[in-house]
Write a protein that holds these residues in place. Structure first.
Motif, PDB file in Angstrom:
ATOM      1  N   TYR A 224      -3.877   3.671  -6.895  1.00 21.44           N
ATOM      2  CA  TYR A 224      -4.958   3.401  -5.935  1.00 21.44           C
ATOM      3  C   TYR A 224      -4.930   1.962  -5.426  1.00 21.44           C
ATOM      4  O   TYR A 224      -4.984   1.009  -6.206  1.00 21.44           O
ATOM      5  N   THR A 225      -4.822   1.813  -4.106  1.00 19.96           N
ATOM      6  CA  THR A 225      -4.953   0.521  -3.443  1.00 19.96           C
ATOM      7  C   THR A 225      -5.965   0.682  -2.312  1.00 19.96           C
ATOM      8  O   THR A 225      -5.759   1.514  -1.424  1.00 19.96           O
ATOM      9  N   PRO A 226      -7.055  -0.071  -2.313  1.00 19.88           N
ATOM     10  CA  PRO A 226      -8.077   0.101  -1.272  1.00 19.88           C
ATOM     11  C   PRO A 226      -7.598  -0.453   0.073  1.00 19.88           C
ATOM     12  O   PRO A 226      -6.604  -1.172   0.154  1.00 19.88           O
ATOM     13  N   THR A 227      -8.354  -0.140   1.103  1.00 18.07           N
ATOM     14  CA  THR A 227      -8.027  -0.651   2.439  1.00 18.07           C
ATOM     15  C   THR A 227      -8.125  -2.164   2.480  1.00 18.07           C
ATOM     16  O   THR A 227      -7.313  -2.841   3.126  1.00 18.07           O
ATOM     17  N   ASP A 228      -9.107  -2.721   1.793  1.00 15.35           N
ATOM     18  CA  ASP A 228      -9.293  -4.163   1.696  1.00 15.35           C
ATOM     19  C   ASP A 228      -9.157  -4.565   0.227  1.00 15.35           C
ATOM     20  O   ASP A 228      -9.887  -4.072  -0.636  1.00 15.35           O
ATOM     21  N   TYR A 284      -3.864 -19.312  -0.303  1.00 14.33           N
ATOM     22  CA  TYR A 284      -3.535 -18.287   0.686  1.00 14.33           C
ATOM     23  C   TYR A 284      -2.297 -17.517   0.230  1.00 14.33           C
ATOM     24  O   TYR A 284      -1.361 -18.089  -0.334  1.00 14.33           O
ATOM     25  N   VAL A 285      -2.306 -16.214   0.509  1.00 18.24           N
ATOM     26  CA  VAL A 285      -1.187 -15.371   0.102  1.00 18.24           C
ATOM     27  C   VAL A 285      -1.080 -14.179   1.064  1.00 18.24           C
ATOM     28  O   VAL A 285      -2.088 -13.694   1.581  1.00 18.24           O
ATOM     29  N   VAL A 286       0.162 -13.761   1.320  1.00 15.62           N
ATOM     30  CA  VAL A 286       0.393 -12.539   2.101  1.00 15.62           C
ATOM     31  C   VAL A 286       0.587 -11.414   1.089  1.00 15.62           C
ATOM     32  O   VAL A 286       1.555 -11.406   0.334  1.00 15.62           O
ATOM     33  N   ALA A 287      -0.342 -10.479   1.057  1.00 16.37           N
ATOM     34  CA  ALA A 287      -0.307  -9.423   0.036  1.00 16.37           C
ATOM     35  C   ALA A 287      -0.693  -8.084   0.639  1.00 16.37           C
ATOM     36  O   ALA A 287      -1.487  -8.017   1.594  1.00 16.37           O
ATOM     37  N   GLU A 288      -0.139  -7.036   0.076  1.00 11.49           N
ATOM     38  CA  GLU A 288      -0.459  -5.678   0.515  1.00 11.49           C
ATOM     39  C   GLU A 288       0.003  -4.683  -0.540  1.00 11.49           C
ATOM     40  O   GLU A 288       0.851  -4.989  -1.391  1.00 11.49           O
ATOM     41  N   GLY A 289      -0.561  -3.507  -0.499  1.00 11.95           N
ATOM     42  CA  GLY A 289      -0.104  -2.441  -1.382  1.00 11.95           C
ATOM     43  C   GLY A 289       1.125  -1.772  -0.798  1.00 11.95           C
ATOM     44  O   GLY A 289       1.382  -1.849   0.408  1.00 11.95           O
ATOM     45  N   ALA A 290       1.894  -1.120  -1.657  1.00 11.53           N
ATOM     46  CA  ALA A 290       3.069  -0.375  -1.196  1.00 11.53           C
ATOM     47  C   ALA A 290       2.596   0.911  -0.527  1.00 11.53           C
ATOM     48  O   ALA A 290       2.066   1.806  -1.181  1.00 11.53           O
ATOM     49  N   THR A 291       2.754   0.991   0.781  1.00  6.44           N
ATOM     50  CA  THR A 291       2.200   2.119   1.538  1.00  6.44           C
ATOM     51  C   THR A 291       2.739   3.493   1.110  1.00  6.44           C
ATOM     52  O   THR A 291       1.991   4.474   1.157  1.00  6.44           O
ATOM     53  N   LYS A 294       0.492   4.778  -1.514  1.00  7.20           N
ATOM     54  CA  LYS A 294      -0.806   5.214  -0.984  1.00  7.20           C
ATOM     55  C   LYS A 294      -0.696   6.643  -0.451  1.00  7.20           C
ATOM     56  O   LYS A 294      -1.585   7.479  -0.675  1.00  7.20           O
ATOM     57  N   THR A 295       0.428   6.943   0.210  1.00  9.55           N
ATOM     58  CA  THR A 295       0.662   8.305   0.689  1.00  9.55           C
ATOM     59  C   THR A 295       0.793   9.267  -0.485  1.00  9.55           C
ATOM     60  O   THR A 295       0.251  10.375  -0.464  1.00  9.55           O
ATOM     61  N   MET A 302      -5.198  15.410  -2.173  1.00  6.66           N
ATOM     62  CA  MET A 302      -5.531  16.337  -1.090  1.00  6.66           C
ATOM     63  C   MET A 302      -4.690  17.611  -1.059  1.00  6.66           C
ATOM     64  O   MET A 302      -4.949  18.502  -0.252  1.00  6.66           O
ATOM     65  N   ASN A 303      -3.669  17.700  -1.897  1.00  8.55           N
ATOM     66  CA  ASN A 303      -2.820  18.883  -1.885  1.00  8.55           C
ATOM     67  C   ASN A 303      -2.940  19.602  -3.228  1.00  8.55           C
ATOM     68  O   ASN A 303      -2.214  19.282  -4.174  1.00  8.55           O
ATOM     69  N   PRO A 304      -3.847  20.569  -3.350  1.00 10.87           N
ATOM     70  CA  PRO A 304      -4.065  21.238  -4.641  1.00 10.87           C
ATOM     71  C   PRO A 304      -2.817  21.920  -5.171  1.00 10.87           C
ATOM     72  O   PRO A 304      -2.622  22.005  -6.377  1.00 10.87           O
ATOM     73  N   LYS A 305      -1.961  22.408  -4.279  1.00 10.65           N
ATOM     74  CA  LYS A 305      -0.767  23.133  -4.707  1.00 10.65           C
ATOM     75  C   LYS A 305       0.183  22.242  -5.496  1.00 10.65           C
ATOM     76  O   LYS A 305       0.798  22.675  -6.474  1.00 10.65           O
TER      77      LYS A 305
END
Length: 369
Positions: A224-228, A284-291, A294-295, A302-305
């Motif tokens: 889990y990585t939030p939008t912010d 200051y830092v440039v940071a982000e989650g691995a997209t 997130k997918t 979202m995919n019960p199967k």
């Protein structure tokens, strides 16, 4: 028009059933001259003992691998009990078949004699046939199937697994485009360091304000990585005292990609305050989650199967993503020093969310020490 390969059918399974039938008929033919009752008793005893013995061998095989898994409890399982459950898990058909075979073997032992001795007295050749039939039947019902078995298969796929595939897509479809200085002939495009320098000059920041000029990629173990990132920058005992906040983004990167003209790539800059030290100025830092993760998180939710399958092997997939991405970056001369991967447990032993800002600051301190 290119013809796609068809889905595999059941031919192999039908052939396996045919092979088992031939072995069972062979069992019966050995004693067809001794009367119907003796023949039926031999076939039933042989089938039960064959399947039961193969089941015991599977248990022994899994015990060997469990010994290895117990050396890696902290990184793979919540506790030893969970590791044992995944090692000794059988599918429903295998569990039922082995249970029935065990019951039959016990009844024969009580009513007649030791079934292993009974089979051996019929000769070595006829004694081997039940075990061959049991082995073939175990393959037909996939007796080896378990969470641990699938995990071992994932590790043996040599970068063809889901996690490694996500890592290659992430690097060649994103990181390789935004991290290094672009090739000649791409007007206006800049690498990550030049865009950070432009950001610093525009906001008149000192070098100490932006100590590490890299892209920090966050890989949370539970995905889990939030939008912010501000949402995960508090300590559990003080959920309103945020350590991070989003600043402006670096200047956008526009590149032509796969038929899309001027596709936009951008990276967010965050300000981090060390609340423990009551600092006056942020880092200051440039940071982000691995997209891709997130997918992957969205697929599980979202995919019960597929959610149960992916969740059972979530940690193996995330680990493969992290290790493969590390290897790719290490082998890339252009990107090796422009990216910092942080793989971390996003909850503590009490299942409380950890402060991501602390983790980033610890890594910055380590890099600048």
């Amino acid at each position: 028009m290119v013809e796609l390969p068809n889905e595999r059918g059941h031919t192999a399974g039908m052939c396996m059933i045919g092979l088992i039938s031939v072995l069972l008929i062979g069992q019966g033919m050995v004693f067809c001259t001794e009367g119907m009752m003796e023949t039926v008793m031999y076939v039933v005893t042989g089938s039960a003992i064959g399947i039961f013995t193969v089941g015991l061998l599977h248990v022994a095989w899994r015990t060997c691998f469990l010994a290895e898994e117990l050396c890696h409890i902290s990184g793979r399982y919540p506790d030893k009990k969970s590791a044992a459950q995944k090692a000794y898990e059988f599918n429903m058909i295998s569990s039922c078949v082995c249970s029935i075979s065990a019951i039959i073997a016990v009844l024969i032992w009580v009513i007649l004699e030791n079934p292993y001795v009974y089979l051996w007295t019929k000769g070595p050749v006829s004694n081997i046939i039940p075990y061959l039939a049991g082995f073939c039947f175990s393959k037909l019902i996939q007796m080896e199937e378990s969470v641990l078995h699938t995990s071992l298969q994932i590790e043996s796929m040599k970068n063809l697994d889901y996690g490694s595939g996500m890592a290659y897509n992430y690097f060649y479809g994103y990181l390789r485009l935004v991290l290094p200085d672009p090739e000649v002939g791409t007007p206006g495009a800049k690498g990550i360091r030049k865009r950070i320098e432009t950001f610093m000059n525009h906001h008149r920041l000192l070098k100490t304000a932006f100590p590490v000029r890299k892209l920090f990629i966050l890989i949370p173990r539970n995905l889990y990585t939030p939008t912010d990132l501000m949402e995960v920058s508090t300590d559990w005992h003080n959920s309103t005292n945020y350590w991070m906040e989003a600043a402006m983004s670096l200047e956008t990167q526009e590149l032509d990609r796969a038929g899309v003209k001027q596709r936009v790539y951008k990276n967010s800059v965050y300000k981090i305050w060390n609340r423990d030290r009551s600092t006056l100025y942020p880092v200051y830092v440039v940071a982000e989650g691995a997209t891709p993760l997130k997918t992957f998180y969205d697929v599980i939710k979202m995919n019960p199967k597929m959610s149960r399958v992916f969740k059972n092997h979530q940690h193996e997939i995330v680990s493969a993503f992290y290790k493969t991405l590390q290897d790719i970056l290490r082998d890339s001369d252009d990107c090796r020093d422009l990216c910092e991967i942080i793989f971390y447990a996003d909850t503590d032993e009490n299942q409380r969310r950890v402060n991501v800002a602390r983790i980033i600051l610890e890594r910055i301190e380590k890099l600048t020490r």
